[in-house]
Design an enzyme around this catalytic site. Sequence first.
Site, PDB file in Angstrom:
ATOM      1  N   CYS A  72       0.864  -1.179   0.000  1.00 37.88           N
ATOM      2  CA  CYS A  72       0.000   0.000   0.000  1.00 37.88           C
ATOM      3  C   CYS A  72       0.901   1.230   0.000  1.00 37.88           C
ATOM      4  O   CYS A  72       1.725   1.396   0.909  1.00 37.88           O
ATOM      5  CB  CYS A  72      -0.860  -0.027   1.266  1.00 37.88           C
ATOM      6  SG  CYS A  72      -1.868   1.434   1.500  1.00 37.88           S
ATOM      7  N   CYS A 190      -0.986   3.940  -6.591  1.00 40.50           N
ATOM      8  CA  CYS A 190      -1.812   3.312  -5.558  1.00 40.50           C
ATOM      9  C   CYS A 190      -2.017   1.882  -6.031  1.00 40.50           C
ATOM     10  O   CYS A 190      -2.277   1.657  -7.221  1.00 40.50           O
ATOM     11  CB  CYS A 190      -3.152   4.044  -5.443  1.00 40.50           C
ATOM     12  SG  CYS A 190      -4.427   3.118  -4.541  1.00 40.50           S
TER      13      CYS A 190
HETATM   14  N1  DGL Z   1      -4.024   0.737  -2.090  1.00 39.24           N
HETATM   15  C1  DGL Z   1      -3.599   1.801  -1.288  1.00 39.24           C
HETATM   16  C2  DGL Z   1      -2.433   2.558  -1.841  1.00 39.24           C
HETATM   17  O1  DGL Z   1      -1.617   1.969  -2.516  1.00 39.24           O
HETATM   18  C3  DGL Z   1      -4.594   2.612  -0.517  1.00 39.24           C
HETATM   19  C4  DGL Z   1      -5.853   3.010  -1.171  1.00 39.24           C
HETATM   20  C5  DGL Z   1      -6.786   3.595  -0.141  1.00 39.24           C
HETATM   21  O2  DGL Z   1      -7.164   2.836   0.762  1.00 39.24           O
HETATM   22  O3  DGL Z   1      -7.098   4.783  -0.232  1.00 39.24           O
HETATM   23  O4  DGL Z   1      -2.278   3.722  -1.610  1.00 39.24           O
END
Ligand code: DGL
Length: 280
Positions: A72, A190
Amino acid sequence: MTGLVGVFDSGIGGLSILQALRDELPQSRFIYIADSGHAPYGERSDAYVTSRSRAILAELLSRQVQALVIACNTATAVAIEQLRRDFPDLPIIGVEPALKPALALSQTRRIGVMATRSTLASAKFQTLLASLAGQAEFVVQACDGLADAIERSAGNDDTSDIKAMCAKYTQAMGSFGNNSGQIDTLVLGCTHYPFATEHLRELLGTQVQLVSNGPAVARQTRIRLLEHALPATEQPEPTETTARLILLSTGEPQVLQSAAQRWLPLMPAEPISTASKLNV
Ligand code: DGL
């Protein structure tokens, strides 16, 4: 037991990293936690994301993981330094927007970056951006709601919000293409966004390069496992009780299960746990 790797994300997005990890480390075992009950992270406070990251790491440590991949961008940007301070002996690998790989690919030197608001505002991202000043023009776009829309679509197959948001955010970034002054390379900053690739391709065409960090994170994980003398390749054959992949969700386990079935090429006859509900 050796080489058990914990992986987590705010939800299903980290499956895009898990896929690369499984390709790079075909003999390793993984526990994946989707914190879908607390997603999205990208528009929450740093304190909230750090406290969720801590709670999930505690859960993974109680299950004896020997390395952690924060799949993440938001949690990496906000919490990785704190977690590394708290657990100096644990290999902790994070993910950050692939600005450097994008630089190597761009001809027009105009590069788009889609990410969450928190990632873009973080000191970590601002430092990365500043370190590349003068090498290209980066057009950054906070994509409020997009990770959440991708998360929801895994449960109901409705992609209309994803399409509308991709259209809105790419339009706001300006013109895409291979001509001078156009954005020819788009960083998916993301881990949810690779699951919108099909819609982005429809909007931008095939000549714009979409860049994400999965393979680089997987290579880095292999290196860290080797440094810590954790055998990345010498694993016993998984059995019913040592499934190669355990899926846990703080939200709806069925959503994680169908996302994994759709997006992770599961190996034939591979033992995989049915996604279970986790209360942390
Ligand atoms: N998948 C996550 C990232 O890479 C977070 C997305 C979220 O929960 O806003 O930032």
